[in-house]
Design a protein around this motif. Structure first.
Motif, PDB file in Angstrom:
ATOM      1  N   LYS A  71      56.897  54.338   8.025  1.00  0.00           N
ATOM      2  CA  LYS A  71      55.906  55.130   7.293  1.00  0.00           C
ATOM      3  C   LYS A  71      54.555  54.423   7.308  1.00  0.00           C
ATOM      4  O   LYS A  71      53.498  55.065   7.424  1.00  0.00           O
ATOM      5  N   GLY A  72      54.589  53.106   7.209  1.00  0.00           N
ATOM      6  CA  GLY A  72      53.351  52.340   7.268  1.00  0.00           C
ATOM      7  C   GLY A  72      52.650  52.503   8.603  1.00  0.00           C
ATOM      8  O   GLY A  72      51.417  52.635   8.664  1.00  0.00           O
ATOM      9  N   ILE A  73      53.432  52.519   9.676  1.00  0.00           N
ATOM     10  CA  ILE A  73      52.861  52.755  11.002  1.00  0.00           C
ATOM     11  C   ILE A  73      52.235  54.141  11.071  1.00  0.00           C
ATOM     12  O   ILE A  73      51.126  54.326  11.590  1.00  0.00           O
ATOM     13  N   ALA A  74      52.954  55.132  10.534  1.00  0.00           N
ATOM     14  CA  ALA A  74      52.439  56.508  10.546  1.00  0.00           C
ATOM     15  C   ALA A  74      51.139  56.611   9.744  1.00  0.00           C
ATOM     16  O   ALA A  74      50.202  57.318  10.142  1.00  0.00           O
ATOM     17  N   GLU A  75      51.066  55.914   8.642  1.00  0.00           N
ATOM     18  CA  GLU A  75      49.842  55.948   7.835  1.00  0.00           C
ATOM     19  C   GLU A  75      48.672  55.350   8.607  1.00  0.00           C
ATOM     20  O   GLU A  75      47.549  55.878   8.572  1.00  0.00           O
ATOM     21  N   ILE A  76      48.928  54.258   9.295  1.00  0.00           N
ATOM     22  CA  ILE A  76      47.861  53.641  10.075  1.00  0.00           C
ATOM     23  C   ILE A  76      47.393  54.583  11.182  1.00  0.00           C
ATOM     24  O   ILE A  76      46.190  54.717  11.441  1.00  0.00           O
ATOM     25  N   GLU A  77      48.334  55.244  11.837  1.00  0.00           N
ATOM     26  CA  GLU A  77      47.961  56.203  12.881  1.00  0.00           C
ATOM     27  C   GLU A  77      47.053  57.291  12.315  1.00  0.00           C
ATOM     28  O   GLU A  77      46.051  57.681  12.942  1.00  0.00           O
ATOM     29  N   ALA A  78      47.399  57.774  11.124  1.00  0.00           N
ATOM     30  CA  ALA A  78      46.580  58.816  10.497  1.00  0.00           C
ATOM     31  C   ALA A  78      45.211  58.269  10.096  1.00  0.00           C
ATOM     32  O   ALA A  78      44.186  58.956  10.226  1.00  0.00           O
ATOM     33  N   GLU A  79      45.176  57.049   9.610  1.00  0.00           N
ATOM     34  CA  GLU A  79      43.912  56.438   9.206  1.00  0.00           C
ATOM     35  C   GLU A  79      42.988  56.233  10.409  1.00  0.00           C
ATOM     36  O   GLU A  79      41.782  56.486  10.332  1.00  0.00           O
ATOM     37  N   ILE A  80      43.576  55.791  11.508  1.00  0.00           N
ATOM     38  CA  ILE A  80      42.780  55.596  12.724  1.00  0.00           C
ATOM     39  C   ILE A  80      42.255  56.937  13.235  1.00  0.00           C
ATOM     40  O   ILE A  80      41.090  57.056  13.653  1.00  0.00           O
ATOM     41  N   ALA A  81      43.098  57.964  13.179  1.00  0.00           N
ATOM     42  CA  ALA A  81      42.662  59.300  13.614  1.00  0.00           C
ATOM     43  C   ALA A  81      41.496  59.788  12.763  1.00  0.00           C
ATOM     44  O   ALA A  81      40.547  60.401  13.270  1.00  0.00           O
ATOM     45  N   ALA A  82      41.549  59.508  11.470  1.00  0.00           N
ATOM     46  CA  ALA A  82      40.470  59.929  10.582  1.00  0.00           C
ATOM     47  C   ALA A  82      39.160  59.226  10.932  1.00  0.00           C
ATOM     48  O   ALA A  82      38.084  59.825  10.883  1.00  0.00           O
ATOM     49  N   ILE A  83      39.253  57.960  11.303  1.00  0.00           N
ATOM     50  CA  ILE A  83      38.043  57.216  11.686  1.00  0.00           C
ATOM     51  C   ILE A  83      37.468  57.776  12.984  1.00  0.00           C
ATOM     52  O   ILE A  83      36.265  58.017  13.105  1.00  0.00           O
TER      53      ILE A  83
END
Length: 720
Positions: A71-83
């Motif tokens: 889940k932590g990996i998925a959150e980072i992926e989403a955060e990077i996409a937002a940036i």
């Protein structure tokens, strides 16, 4: 405020009831409910309801780690996409700082998991680590090789001279940009794919190396049945060996292992030369036994893969790649320092051998000394020269008293105080927890100690954190720091008595801990011990100096039975013997440091015969047979299962700063407040927020002078 992210897991739950068939809908709803329940029970998914935000160890189950990591990996992926998808032009805040503030969940779970796997390892944890390693490697590559993200970072970096940034922001920007470049952001697509494959292979092999070493270390036992074969060993060591035997199912016998608290005393005191050789061979051949835990092929393959990666990234060797980020900058500079010290240390070591051989001959020995004789005869010579041995000093270095000596030193220097807390969560009964207060009475963090050897714990001693200090969310988040050591556990209620070296190690590791505790930075990635490998050992080495000072020894070094303060003449003997055996200590360390550099300055991807490569390297150095390198290739976990590849030389590089710093306290007074404050502000609390040499010169007024290091070790005449 960080954006709320709808993770893939949450999305799956939201969509679970959308199927058309009733039976499928019911089944899916049940699955969704189970998933919700799992999420609700996972301690990593909510704020810890514990004092100081300490991980709730008793609530964390093995089943919680992997889902939280994913889940932590998925959150980072989403955060990077937002940036990346932010329509606004790249700025320091919406790109560099946004990246720094990402990954909270993953940071939370990995700090706990990898903290515990070092001291509470289990097959289940090893399996999780092995499964997640390639996923973490892939995640890292997905970020570092993301061209859209890199272009935003580059856009900010290119305008750095026109931005109004403070020193710490400038450091973060530069490290972020350089991190992308060094990770391959400028590579073409084909080379990026090659790099991904290399990173995953290296990561997996590193984990396997560590597993093999742990299995090898735990797998050997020297079982002694005849009490006469214990001749020369102190009662405390014999008692510990009996306890180990009972724990391993050998009641009524004695067991010695290749764990250091068992290995070193046996080689130091046992009069049985044949058994010393047997245990020494087992220790120095861990990972080199042509069995399932053999590490020769792994070491060779990792060296090859690292060279290939360096080539893809445009570096001559792996060492050139690594050292670009260190204070040494190049392998040539690292070799330059080692080459200055090696001849003098080897010369001194040869003289030490001659002294020991002469003593052995005087005792009727009819053999040439070998490597397994060094500890035994050096202890005899030390006693002869200084009327000093461990049996005399150990009663004054009881573990709890020595810990109080550490706290006394920190209090005298910086006014900090440590209050024991028995009401806080801890991951093992051996852990002792303290709340730490600054000189103004404010609480600044939590400090944990985990002292005793156990089979679930890897060897050595270290410091780390369950949480670092930072301020990037608008409040000062306090650090949760821990020290892990491997001292013999108490036996039959008797106190734990430390050798001089073990007591020094306690001060050393606390030197790391106090840097983490006094950290005062804004960004998480720059605080605490976030320093170059050849500088990070400097604060810990400085801390060792205070232990041998009479004022400090008189405070804590009290006989565990009588309470008598250590006699002044014994203190004088300890100080007089400070340069004893330094030829051996320096040479065995440097042999390992040079072996590390040799592996990582290879200019070929060709696989090496690890034993031959090592033997050829040591022969080229002229290492004498009476000394084995501190770490042979097959159990050199610092470089093959840790973060010190090409950087093991860093301990002696850091020693330059340590010896130079100690000159300040020798001149001004060991507890001089001006010096202590300058050291705290410019070294301890600043972490990696600025260039280390800049901060050091601010403290010292100049760059460090290497001559103090050579003088300290007795390798050159003192200049004054």
């Amino acid at each position: 405020m960080k954006a709320r992210i709808l993770t893939p897991i949450a999305l799956a739950i939201a969509l679970a009831g959308c199927n058309s068939a009733t039976t499928e809908t019911t089944a899916s709803t049940e699955v969704a409910q189970q998933t919700v329940n799992v999420e609700a029970s996972n301690p990593f998914y909510q704020e810890y309801d514990t004092p100081f935000g300490i991980p709730p160890f008793e609530k964390i189950k093995m089943a919680h780690y992997k889902p939280a990591m994913e889940k932590g990996i998925a959150e980072i992926e989403a955060e990077i996409a937002a940036i990346i998808n932010n329509p606004a032009a790249p700025t320091f805040e919406n790109t560099i700082e946004a990246m720094e503030k990402g990954g909270d969940l993953l940071d939370k779970v990995t700090n706990t998991f990898y903290g515990l796997i070092g001291s509470m390892s289990s097959p289940e944890m090893q399996a999780i680590s092995k499964e997640m390693s390639p996923k973490f490697s892939a995640m890292s590559d997905d970020i570092n090789l993301n061209d859209k993200l890199f272009q935003r970072v580059k856009a900010v970096f290119d305008q750095k001279d026109s931005l109004t940034l403070n020193t710490e922001q400038k450091t973060l920007l530069e490290k972020t940009y350089k991190g992308f470049v060094r990770a391959g952001a400028n590579l073409n697509d084909a080379d990026k794919e090659t790099l991904r494959g290399l990173n995953q292979q290296i990561s997996s092999l590193s984990i396997q190396f560590g597993e093999n070493l742990l299995n090898e270390t735990n797998g050997f036992e020297l079982v002694i049945e005849n009490e006469k074969e214990l001749d020369g060993l102190p009662e405390s060591i014999v008692a510990a060996a009996a306890a180990t035997a009972t724990a391993r199912g050998h009641d009524g016998k004695w067991v010695f292992t290749t764990h250091r608290p068992s290995f070193y005393p046996f080689l130091t005191y046992s009069t049985n030369r044949k058994l010393r050789e047997q245990l020494f061979y087992a220790y120095t051949h861990r990972g080199d036994n042509d069995n399932a835990n053999d590490n020769k092929a792994i070491a060779s393959e990792m060296a090859s893969l690292r060279y290939q990666r360096a080539q893809v990234l445009g570096y001559k060797t792996h060492a050139h790649y690594v050292l670009e980020n260190n204070m040494a900058k190049t392998p040539e500079n690292a070799y330059g320092l080692l080459d200055k010290v090696w001849p003098a240390s080897l010369k001194r070591a040869k003289q030490e051998v001659a002294d020991m051989q002469e003593f052995a001959n005087s005792q009727g020995a009819d053999f040439k000394l070998e490597a397994w004789d060094w500890w035994y005869y050096s202890e005899k010579v030390k006693k002869m020269k200084y009327a000093l041995d461990e049996s005399i000093t150990k009663p004054y270095f009881e573990l709890n008293n020595t810990m109080q000596g550490v706290f006394y030193t920190a209090n005298q220097l910086w006014g900090v105080e440590f209050k024991k807390r028995d009401d806080l969560p801890k991951y093992h009964p051996d852990v002792t927890t303290y709340e730490v207060f600054d000189k103004d009475g404010s609480s600044i963090g939590i400090y944990m100690t985990d002292f005793y050897v156990r089979e679930s714990k890897r060897g050595g001693a270290w410091m780390s954190s369950f949480r670092k200090q930072f301020k990037m969310y608008g409040e000062n988040v306090q650090p949760i720091i821990y020290n892990v050591l491997n001292y013999p556990a108490p036996v039959n209620g008797e106190p734990v008595l430390l050798t001089f070296d073990q007591a020094s190690t306690l001060f050393h590791e606390f030197g790391h801990a106090i840097q983490g505790l006094l950290s005062d930075g804004y960004y998480r990635s720059l605080t605490g011990t976030s320093l170059p490998r050849d500088y990070v050992e400097y604060p810990s080495q400085v801390m060792e100096n205070w232990m041998t000072e009479p004022q400090v020894l008189n405070n804590f070094a009290k006989h565990y039975q009588t309470g008598e303060v250590i006699p002044a003449e014994l203190v004088e003997k300890i100080q007089a013997s400070g340069k004893f055996n330094q030829g051996f200590a320096t040479t065995e360390y440097m042999a390992a440091a040079l072996l590390d550099l040799k592996w990582h300055t290879l200019e070929t991807a060709e696989l090496q015969d690890a034993d031959k490569f090592e033997a050829d390297t040591l022969a080229e150095l002229g290492l004498i047979n009476e000394i084995a390198p501190r770490y042979r290739s097959t159990y050199f976990s610092h470089i093959f299962a840790g973060g010190y590849s090409s950087g093991y030389y860093g301990y002696i590089w850091s020693n330059i700063f340590d010896a130079d710093t100690w000159e300040v306290f020798k001149e001004k007074g060991i507890f001089n407040q001006e010096a202590a404050t300058g050291y705290r502000v410019n070294v301890l609390q600043s972490g990696g927020t600025e260039d280390p040499m800049t901060m050091y010169k601010r403290f010292r007024g100049k760059e460090p002078n290497p001559v103090y290091l050579l003088e300290r070790r007795g390798l050159v005449p003192e200049s004054k």
